[in-house]
Design an enzyme around this catalytic site. Structure first.
Site: not given
Length: 556
Positions: A44, A46-47, A71, A107, A172
């Site tokens: 996985w 992501n950002d 995730w 992140s 966040r």
């Protein structure tokens, strides 16, 4: 210390295994893996996190699960490049090792401090599952690859308390920081209260001790949680980017938020002011709002992050392209998530919208070009564009309309471009059929349509996935966007990057962007075809066509 060392050894072993896995991946086994978009060999992603340039080396960190294709177990993976296209992997840079990030390293952003020293602020999840903001700094500043990162004992730098009443589950994704005229650093962090999205501001003299400002930089009702906020200046004259700390004449500012309710990246253009100790962002009257129409990209594009490339004086935009398949399918194929091609981003000469364009370095991968001009495309016709690898291509095409006599009227009630594209189909549109099968059982249509409105013409751009796969069942949303061009005076242009399961399109020289994920059943690799089409009743002219096969990037 033993726990941290053991974790580090495990991560290094994982990184070595990833490299071996990447060398053993075959296209026959993985038809939807991309060839020139960034993605790790497995699991996985992501950002995009903390993109920057340091000592001539580009750095990309990203959210990564080293244990699976869904995730979880989130760490900061790390790769570097000299050209933003070919990438080399490194060991995991930031992983759970202290109390304030023991349940995850989420992140954040990189900031270049005085004397060129990089620093990373990121969200950690503490033992109480609260979201707090942490600092990481390079262990060895002489290492251009910044392999090792350390965390000061003073972490966390920012945390929810009874006094600040910050919601610990909605706090966040700190931005790149900027230095104010008063000598203090500023950073914003995404937040919400109820349905009000907020960009909380913190200030610091030393980048270690942070104090929350009394007022958010900006907030807006009804928008929900603002993830991955971004705040940066743009020049009002020309395409050059400017350093994040720049203020003053000749600049406007962009506030971007990833809207969790709806999963899209939205932005507003305005003025950044600092008066009487208060930092305020004021969107321009009539400017685009933080809503579903003012998007970076009207397709699959989220959690984006920009950085200032000081070597070329441009601002670069990264964005995550998530899958359209379900978790079971992702687990079976062993990976999930891709990064969009990095884009140069700047303020349009109108001053009221941003323009995006793939970084020029992608052109180094071009080969086998097909060039033509002044080709008449009759109404109701389809023209194959042969001579390029249709599953792995870069296509630029421009159209001119021969007449506007029978242009469709735009119903005043039609304000949502995606709804128009979804309900009306290709209609009298013209554009490209990509990842198409020979008999056109499968294709993704990327096209333009022109409507007549009161005292003007309206150009619509659509990306229609409804026929993109004959057998595989997945999200086949049709996307749409209005393009701010005048078809009477300007050419109608499309550029589309095709990469096996990605169709990344730019209309009006980058004034509108749509990214789609598609998973064809027939139009795979050598079976894929590429066509230009015109569904209108009148002929259109292809004033320019440039199509290229794209070589594989080195991402291993």
């Amino acid at each position: 210390m033993a726990l941290s060392l053991n974790y580090w050894l495990i991560i290094c072993l994982i990184s070595l295994v990833q490299i071996q896995v990447s060398q053993s991946i075959h296209r026959d086994d993985q038809p939807y893996r991309t060839a020139y978009h960034f993605q790790p060999p497995k699991n996985w992603m992501n950002d995009p996190n903390g993109p920057m340039i340091y000592k001539g080396i580009y750095h990309l960190f990203y959210q990564y699960n080293p244990k699976g294709a869904v995730w979880g177990n989130i760490v900061w993976a790390h790769s570097t490049s000299k050209d933003l296209i070919n990438w080399s992997p490194h060991p995991i840079a930031i992983y759970p090792s202290i109390q304030s990030d023991i349940n995850g390293c989420w992140s954040g952003s990189a900031t270049i401090l005085s004397k060129g020293k990089p620093a990373i602020l990121y969200t950690g999840i503490n033992p109480q599952n609260q979201q707090v903001q942490n600092l990481a700094i390079p262990k060895n500043l002489s290492d251009p690859y910044l392999i090792e990162w350390i965390k000061p004992q003073s972490n966390p730098m920012m945390a929810p308390t009874e006094q600040n009443q910050i919601n610990a589950s909605s706090f966040r994704d700190p931005t790149t920081a900027w230095l104010g005229r008063d000598g203090r650093w500023r950073v914003i962090v995404g937040n919400k209260i109820g349905r009000r999205g907020r960009a909380l501001m913190f200030r610091s003299k030393d980048f270690v001790h942070w104090t929350e400002a009394k007022h958010p930089l900006y907030s807006l009702r009804g928008t929900g949680m603002w993830e991955c906020p971004d705040f940066f200046p743009v020049s009002t004259s020309g395409e050059d980017g400017v350093d994040t700390s720049k203020v003053g004449k000749g600049l406007k500012h962009v506030l971007k938020a990833s809207i969790n309710d709806g999963f899209f990246d939205s932005y507003a253009i305005g003025t950044y002011k600092y008066n009487l100790g208060k930092d305020v962002f004021v969107p321009e009257k009539g400017s685009l709002r933080l809503d579903s129409q003012s998007k970076y990209d009207h397709g699959k594009f989220y959690a984006s992050k920009t950085f200032f490339d000081s070597s070329t004086k441009r601002r670069i935009l990264w964005g995550w392209i998530n899958e359209s398949t379900d978790a079971a399918t992702d687990i079976k194929k062993g990976w999930s998530g891709v990064q969009a091609i990095p884009r140069k981003i700047w303020l349009d000469k109108s001053g009221n919208q941003l323009v995006q364009w793939p970084v020029k370095e992608i052109e180094k991968l071009r080969k086998g070009q097909v060039i033509s001009s002044n080709t008449e495309l009759k109404g109701g016709s389809v023209l194959e564009i042969s001579g390029v690898t249709a599953s792995q291509a870069d296509v630029e095409i421009s159209f001119e309309m021969s007449t506007f006599k029978n242009v469709e009227e735009l119903d005043p009630r039609w304000s949502d471009p995606q709804a128009i594209c979804s309900k009306n189909g290709a209609g009298k549109g013209f554009g490209l059929l990509v990842l198409a099968s020979k008999k056109l059982e499968e294709y993704t249509a990327v096209y333009l349509r022109v409507f007549r409105a009161k005292n003007r013409y309206v150009v619509l751009m659509c990306s229609d996935q409804s026929r993109s796969s004959l057998h595989l069942d997945y999200d086949k949303t049709t996307y749409g966007a209005f393009v701010d061009v005048n078809p009477v005076k300007e050419k109608l242009s499309l550029r589309t990057l095709i990469d096996h399961s990605i169709v990344e399109s730019f209309g009006g020289e980058g004034k509108a962007c749509i990214t789609a994920r598609v998973y064809p059943s027939i139009a795979i690799d050598g079976e894929a075809r590429l066509y230009a089409f015109n569904n209108g009743t009148h002929n259109v002219k292809i004033s320019k066509l440039a199509a290229y096969s794209i070589k594989d990037a080195r991402i291993s």
